[in-house]
Design a protein around this motif. Sequence first.
Motif, PDB file in Angstrom:
ATOM      1  N   HIS A 114      41.141  43.501  25.405  1.00 41.70           N
ATOM      2  CA  HIS A 114      41.086  43.651  26.852  1.00 41.70           C
ATOM      3  C   HIS A 114      41.854  42.509  27.519  1.00 41.70           C
ATOM      4  O   HIS A 114      42.000  41.423  26.947  1.00 41.70           O
ATOM      5  CB  HIS A 114      39.636  43.659  27.326  1.00 41.70           C
ATOM      6  N   HIS A 125      35.269  49.960  25.213  1.00 38.95           N
ATOM      7  CA  HIS A 125      34.493  50.061  26.435  1.00 38.95           C
ATOM      8  C   HIS A 125      35.435  50.183  27.624  1.00 38.95           C
ATOM      9  O   HIS A 125      36.375  49.387  27.762  1.00 38.95           O
ATOM     10  CB  HIS A 125      33.591  48.836  26.606  1.00 38.95           C
ATOM     11  N   VAL A 126      35.192  51.181  28.472  1.00 38.05           N
ATOM     12  CA  VAL A 126      36.038  51.411  29.637  1.00 38.05           C
ATOM     13  C   VAL A 126      35.154  51.767  30.823  1.00 38.05           C
ATOM     14  O   VAL A 126      34.050  52.291  30.663  1.00 38.05           O
ATOM     15  CB  VAL A 126      37.052  52.549  29.388  1.00 38.05           C
ATOM     16  N   PRO A 127      35.618  51.469  32.040  1.00 38.20           N
ATOM     17  CA  PRO A 127      34.858  51.879  33.236  1.00 38.20           C
ATOM     18  C   PRO A 127      35.207  53.304  33.639  1.00 38.20           C
ATOM     19  O   PRO A 127      36.323  53.776  33.409  1.00 38.20           O
ATOM     20  CB  PRO A 127      35.324  50.874  34.288  1.00 38.20           C
ATOM     21  N   PRO A 171      29.739  58.838  32.410  1.00 40.97           N
ATOM     22  CA  PRO A 171      29.268  57.786  31.500  1.00 40.97           C
ATOM     23  C   PRO A 171      28.735  58.381  30.209  1.00 40.97           C
ATOM     24  O   PRO A 171      28.133  59.458  30.190  1.00 40.97           O
ATOM     25  CB  PRO A 171      28.147  57.100  32.304  1.00 40.97           C
ATOM     26  N   MET A 196      31.468  53.488  30.962  1.00 42.44           N
ATOM     27  CA  MET A 196      30.395  52.810  31.675  1.00 42.44           C
ATOM     28  C   MET A 196      30.672  52.824  33.175  1.00 42.44           C
ATOM     29  O   MET A 196      31.829  52.969  33.596  1.00 42.44           O
ATOM     30  CB  MET A 196      30.266  51.354  31.189  1.00 42.44           C
ATOM     31  N   PRO A 198      31.270  51.009  36.730  1.00 42.75           N
ATOM     32  CA  PRO A 198      31.977  49.746  36.980  1.00 42.75           C
ATOM     33  C   PRO A 198      31.058  48.524  36.931  1.00 42.75           C
ATOM     34  O   PRO A 198      31.475  47.460  36.450  1.00 42.75           O
ATOM     35  CB  PRO A 198      32.570  49.951  38.380  1.00 42.75           C
ATOM     36  N   ASP A 200      28.224  48.205  35.131  1.00 41.74           N
ATOM     37  CA  ASP A 200      27.868  47.941  33.738  1.00 41.74           C
ATOM     38  C   ASP A 200      29.063  47.386  32.967  1.00 41.74           C
ATOM     39  O   ASP A 200      28.903  46.536  32.077  1.00 41.74           O
ATOM     40  CB  ASP A 200      27.370  49.226  33.069  1.00 41.74           C
ATOM     41  N   TYR A 201      30.253  47.862  33.303  1.00 40.01           N
ATOM     42  CA  TYR A 201      31.447  47.355  32.623  1.00 40.01           C
ATOM     43  C   TYR A 201      31.678  45.886  32.954  1.00 40.01           C
ATOM     44  O   TYR A 201      32.016  45.091  32.074  1.00 40.01           O
ATOM     45  CB  TYR A 201      32.659  48.193  33.031  1.00 40.01           C
ATOM     46  N   SER A 202      31.483  45.529  34.220  1.00 38.71           N
ATOM     47  CA  SER A 202      31.632  44.117  34.602  1.00 38.71           C
ATOM     48  C   SER A 202      30.600  43.255  33.894  1.00 38.71           C
ATOM     49  O   SER A 202      30.919  42.136  33.451  1.00 38.71           O
ATOM     50  CB  SER A 202      31.495  43.976  36.124  1.00 38.71           C
ATOM     51  N   TRP A 204      29.267  43.930  31.005  1.00 41.33           N
ATOM     52  CA  TRP A 204      29.660  43.860  29.596  1.00 41.33           C
ATOM     53  C   TRP A 204      30.772  42.837  29.398  1.00 41.33           C
ATOM     54  O   TRP A 204      30.749  42.069  28.425  1.00 41.33           O
ATOM     55  CB  TRP A 204      30.115  45.242  29.128  1.00 41.33           C
ATOM     56  N   LEU A 205      31.744  42.809  30.317  1.00 45.28           N
ATOM     57  CA  LEU A 205      32.818  41.829  30.205  1.00 45.28           C
ATOM     58  C   LEU A 205      32.272  40.405  30.307  1.00 45.28           C
ATOM     59  O   LEU A 205      32.696  39.505  29.564  1.00 45.28           O
ATOM     60  CB  LEU A 205      33.862  42.059  31.298  1.00 45.28           C
TER      61      LEU A 205
END
Length: 357
Positions: A114, A125-127, A171, A196, A198, A200-202, A204-205
């Motif tokens: 990423h 993993h992607v938003p 999702p 995911m 947005p 949840d993606y943030s 996760w990052l």
Amino acid sequence: MQLNFPIFPEQASSMAGQVDALYLFLVLITTFFSLLIAILILFFAVKYRRTPERKAEQIHGSTLLEIVWTVIPLGISMVIFVWGAVIYYHMERPPVNPLEIYGVGKQWMWKFQHPSGQREINALHVPIGRDVKVTLISQDVIHSFFVPAFRVKQDVLPNRYVFTWFKATVPGTYHLFCSQYCGTKHSGMVGEVVAMTPEDYSTWLASGKAEGSLASLGEKAFQQYGCTTCHRPDSGARGPNLEGVYGRPIRLTDNRVVLADDNYIRESILEPNAKVVSGFQSIMPTFRGVVSEDEIIAITEYLKHLSPQQANPLNNRTSPTEIRDSEVPNIQQQNEQQPQQQQTPQGTRPANPGKKP
């Protein structure tokens, strides 16, 4: 007991519905004409069967019938062609400003990186609701990146970057396959794509352990291998300045113009003599076997983030695409006609910007 046997995979991307609609149209057209031909064969076989009372008659054909069975299939074929071309056009041209992720296929696993530095193996993993562009390359044989729920399939080639893009809409966790036979453990080259929200993606990052952004890792590699020694913004540079070069046309010594994209940068690192920039000599050594594929990806990402120079192109030699070799004498003459009394703050004359090192 209910049978969970769907005919189609789940539609989880913005293009899935369009692909399914075209596929369903093809299935219906094929089914209709297959039944029509079968029924006509049976009908004519019965109606014109051979009997003692029937005598053979010469048939000269029908112009109207021939026009009908030519025009109708042609029209249907053109509908399929245009429909498929529109879908292909959209799938081969990613939208502006997508989320860019790099992927490497190797026997028998997928590796993803990423922009923020997170790395994954056999998972991506992607938003949802955002365009995602995945730039792919193989380290050994031909693989194929296939996510059925997204209706995305892209062959992944060695020694060449390819890309695919999608926008996840639902999702969930979806299968990732290699659909190209790649060796004895081909069936085990599987993974998952996790779509995911947005938020949840943030999260996760933020929870991932990254050594730094991909661009910062590229900057470290750029300095580690001594690239800054030659690729400098001053007139003494032995190689072209790379600030702002990504995505621009580059003029070569043979007067060809190529685009400075991911494949060009990779080739210039591994095969520097293949495409030499106009105005420079072929003195760069090859880094094949020295720089890893992950480092090449990081360096490419770093070059994407370099801001373009605004100085005189000949002075810092950043824009060989804008200056032909034949134009250099004219520019030198113009520079020599400038006031000779101009001094630097230290009282010394600046180096002639038209003079080659």
